[in-house]
Design an enzyme around this catalytic site. Structure first.
Site, short mmCIF file in Angstrom:
data_model
loop_
_atom_site.label_atom_id
_atom_site.label_comp_id
_atom_site.label_asym_id
_atom_site.label_seq_id
_atom_site.Cartn_x
_atom_site.Cartn_y
_atom_site.Cartn_z
CE LYS A 170 6.75 -3.01 -19.82
NZ LYS A 170 8.16 -2.66 -19.52
CD GLU A 245 6.65 -19.32 -23.24
OE1 GLU A 245 7.29 -20.09 -22.49
OE2 GLU A 245 5.87 -19.73 -24.12
CB CYS A 279 13.27 -18.99 -17.35
SG CYS A 279 13.36 -18.87 -19.12
CD GLU A 378 12.55 -17.65 -11.98
OE1 GLU A 378 11.84 -16.66 -11.74
OE2 GLU A 378 12.70 -18.12 -13.11
P1 NAD Z 1 9.11 -9.22 -14.43
O1 NAD Z 1 7.90 -10.06 -14.44
O2 NAD Z 1 9.39 -8.38 -13.26
O3 NAD Z 1 9.13 -8.23 -15.68
C1 NAD Z 1 8.97 -8.69 -17.01
C2 NAD Z 1 8.32 -7.60 -17.85
O4 NAD Z 1 7.02 -7.33 -17.34
C3 NAD Z 1 9.07 -6.27 -17.83
O5 NAD Z 1 8.95 -5.67 -19.10
C4 NAD Z 1 8.28 -5.45 -16.81
O6 NAD Z 1 8.38 -4.06 -16.99
C5 NAD Z 1 6.86 -5.94 -17.11
N1 NAD Z 1 5.91 -5.78 -16.00
C6 NAD Z 1 6.17 -5.80 -14.67
N2 NAD Z 1 5.03 -5.61 -13.99
C7 NAD Z 1 4.03 -5.49 -14.90
C8 NAD Z 1 2.63 -5.28 -14.80
N3 NAD Z 1 2.03 -5.18 -13.62
N4 NAD Z 1 1.90 -5.21 -15.93
C9 NAD Z 1 2.50 -5.32 -17.14
N5 NAD Z 1 3.83 -5.50 -17.29
C10 NAD Z 1 4.59 -5.59 -16.19
O7 NAD Z 1 10.29 -10.24 -14.74
P2 NAD Z 1 11.85 -9.99 -14.66
O8 NAD Z 1 12.31 -10.14 -13.27
O9 NAD Z 1 12.21 -8.76 -15.39
O10 NAD Z 1 12.34 -11.22 -15.56
C11 NAD Z 1 12.70 -12.40 -15.01
C12 NAD Z 1 11.56 -13.40 -15.03
O11 NAD Z 1 11.27 -13.75 -16.38
C13 NAD Z 1 11.96 -14.68 -14.35
O12 NAD Z 1 10.91 -15.14 -13.56
C14 NAD Z 1 12.21 -15.63 -15.53
O13 NAD Z 1 12.06 -16.99 -15.21
C15 NAD Z 1 11.20 -15.16 -16.51
N6 NAD Z 1 11.56 -15.60 -17.86
C16 NAD Z 1 10.87 -16.64 -18.41
C17 NAD Z 1 11.21 -17.09 -19.67
C18 NAD Z 1 10.47 -18.25 -20.31
O14 NAD Z 1 10.68 -18.49 -21.49
N7 NAD Z 1 9.62 -18.94 -19.58
C19 NAD Z 1 12.25 -16.47 -20.39
C20 NAD Z 1 12.93 -15.40 -19.79
C21 NAD Z 1 12.57 -14.97 -18.53
#
Ligand code: NAD
Length: 474
Positions: A170, A245, A279, A378
């Site tokens: 997804k 992650e 990140c 963050e």
């Molecule tokens: P997010 O958590 O809002 O969304 C990430 C994904 O989760 C999306 O596909 C979203 O649709 C889905 N999602 C959201 N709510 C959900 C739920 N309740 N149940 C299941 N799925 C759900 O994150 P974002 O703002 O889109 O991305 C940025 C974040 O990702 C930042 O915090 C960043 O640090 C992190 N990130 C971490 C890494 C790593 O390797 N540690 C890499 C890239 C991004």
């Protein structure tokens, strides 16, 4: 253009629709047909039915398909890069780098799969052996964020397929197109229907439906810490494995003896990479008091030299942020930091270009008295907080005070000091004296609230397997 779910090797009409907005213009450029419970169920069933066939292929046969997928991604790289650049808002050259690196991750796991093995411990029992076998865990749910749609996808899908698992992915609701294109290219490369499925939609509807579905045995998630915690709680109900992650807030410690003028272009690049939506980027720069003013002048000079612009223009260094929500959050965080005592040295919302896209300039804050809460949050945007220190222990203590533990950076000519700091810094990855790419051979992941489990490398591959112990008498 309408993007539809990909289930059992074909497009499926969605249960609802929403618009996709171009980050560089703020205008709608496509539509997405989203998945509710029915389509999520269809995708899971498809992956469940495909699992026995895929897991029973020889590892060499699976590796052959993975290498064909890598070739197919490379042959479609230009189109993939354009899709990625448009949906994320990142410059075309960075998008192309991401596509090629995703292809190399498929190649890497094609090889790594053949190195995976079980064990037979030397117990010395008469007419008895114990076989420790490794088996694929089953159907995997892979949830990815918007900032690196293909890097995060490949780090999940390639090892899952290599281990013999089938996948439902997804992608983030803002960035479905590049992931769908990879699925089409993978099918052309010979990946059987049902082995890799995609459901489109947002977190609250599609994401939650997928996480709560009984079939996946592992949820591998990259995204925010808040959502990661929710997924971990939901998975506890069925004792599903999770690999998380999550967010980062990475410190760099720049000691007085570091060749900081030579390092500055690397530091600047790592602060603002992907317009700060990364990140692993440096978001806190701990700088030795003796070099602070000269360091700041150079940091500001190089930050202000970066060119903000549309992702398709060759002169652009930083594209827009991905969406209006992120832009509003970054603006609020910077305003709160300034009210909390941080000094705005460069950038900030006041110099945001008056364009309809979601642009935010490179921004340097200085928090001399460690009074602002932003140093432990963050910030998913091009904002760096500079914090002076007198002794490295002081920098270390503040660096570790963050709830996050993803990565850290240390710069000093004193290797004994560097190794001491390496031992004390509570993070999953550390770069010392140089910043370079992360390699597929090296585990990737965070400590504390930055995550659970590791991606990439042989360790990352093992996350997709279960151990089975067989007590054998003869
Ligand atoms: P997010 O958590 O809002 O969304 C990430 C994904 O989760 C999306 O596909 C979203 O649709 C889905 N999602 C959201 N709510 C959900 C739920 N309740 N149940 C299941 N799925 C759900 O994150 P974002 O703002 O889109 O991305 C940025 C974040 O990702 C930042 O915090 C960043 O640090 C992190 N990130 C971490 C890494 C790593 O390797 N540690 C890499 C890239 C991004």
């Amino acid at each position: 253009m309408v993007h539809r779910c990909w289930i059992n090797g074909e497009e499926r009409e969605g249960e609802w629709r929403y618009p996709l907005v171009d980050p560089s213009t703020g205008e709608v450029f496509a539509e997405v047909a989203g998945a509710g419970m029915d389509l999520v169920h269809g995708a899971m069933e498809g992956a469940g039915k495909a699992f026995p066939g895929w897991r029973s292929l020889s590892v060499h046969e699976r590796a052959r398909v993975l290498r064909a997928v890598a070739r197919s991604i490379r042959s479609g790289a230009d189109r993939l890069a354009r899709l990625l650049s448009r949906e994320v808002g990142k410059p075309l050259s960075s998008a192309l780098d991401e596509v090629l690196s995703a292809a190399s991750v498929f190649d890497y796991f094609a090889e790594e799969a053949s190195r995976m093995s079980g064990r037979i411990p030397l117990l010395g029992m008469d007419r008895e052996h114990v076989l420790i076998l490794r088996e694929p865990i089953g159907v995997v749910l892979a949830i990815t964020p918007f900032n690196y749609p293909l890097s995060t996808l490949s780090a999940k899908v390639a090892p899952a397929l290599a281990a013999g698992c089938t996948v439902v992915a997804k992608p983030d609701e803002h960035t479905p197109a590049s992931t769908l294109e990879v699925a089409r290219l993978a099918a052309q490369a010979g990946l059987p229907p049902g082995v890799f499925n995609i459901v489109l939609g947002d977190g609250p509807v599609t994401g939650r439906a997928a996480v709560s579905h009984p079939l996946p045995r592992l949820v591998t998630f990259t995204g925010s810490t808040t959502v990661g915690k929710e997924i971990q709680r939901a998975c506890a109900d069925r004792v599903k494995r999770v690999v998380l992650e999550l967010g980062g807030n990475c410190p760099a410690i720049v000691c007085g003896d570091a060749p900081w003028r030579d390092l500055m272009p690397q530091l600047v690049a790592q602060c603002y990479k992907n317009s700060g939506q990364y990140c692993y980027r440096i978001s806190r720069l701990y700088v030795a008091g003796g070099i602070l003013e000269a360091f700041l002048d150079e940091l500001v000079r190089q930050s202000e030299a970066l060119r903000l612009g549309p992702p398709h223009e060759a002169t652009t260094d930083l594209g827009p942020l991905n969406n209006a929500e992120i832009l509003t959050r970054v603006e609020r965080q910077v305003q709160e930091a300034v009210s909390g005592g941080a000094e705005l040295r460069s950038g900030g919302g006041g110099v945001r270009p008056r364009t309809p896209g979601f642009y935010y300039p490179p921004t340097v804050l200085v928090d001399r008295h460690r009074s602002s809460g932003i140093r432990f949050e963050e910030v998913f945007g091009p904002v760096v907080v500079v914090i002076p220190f007198d002794g490295p222990e002081e920098a270390l203590e503040d660096a570790n005070a963050s709830p996050y533990g993803l990565a850290g950076y240390i710069f000093t000519r004193d290797l004994a000091l560097a190794l001491h700091l390496v031992g004390k810094l509570e993070v999953g990855s550390i770069w010392v004296n140089r910043i370079h790419q992360a390699y597929p051979e090296v585990p990737f992941g965070g400590m504390k609230e930055s995550g659970l489990g590791r991606e990439k490398s042989g360790y990352g591959l093992e996350e997709f397997t279960e151990l089975k112990s067989v007590y054998l008498s003869y």
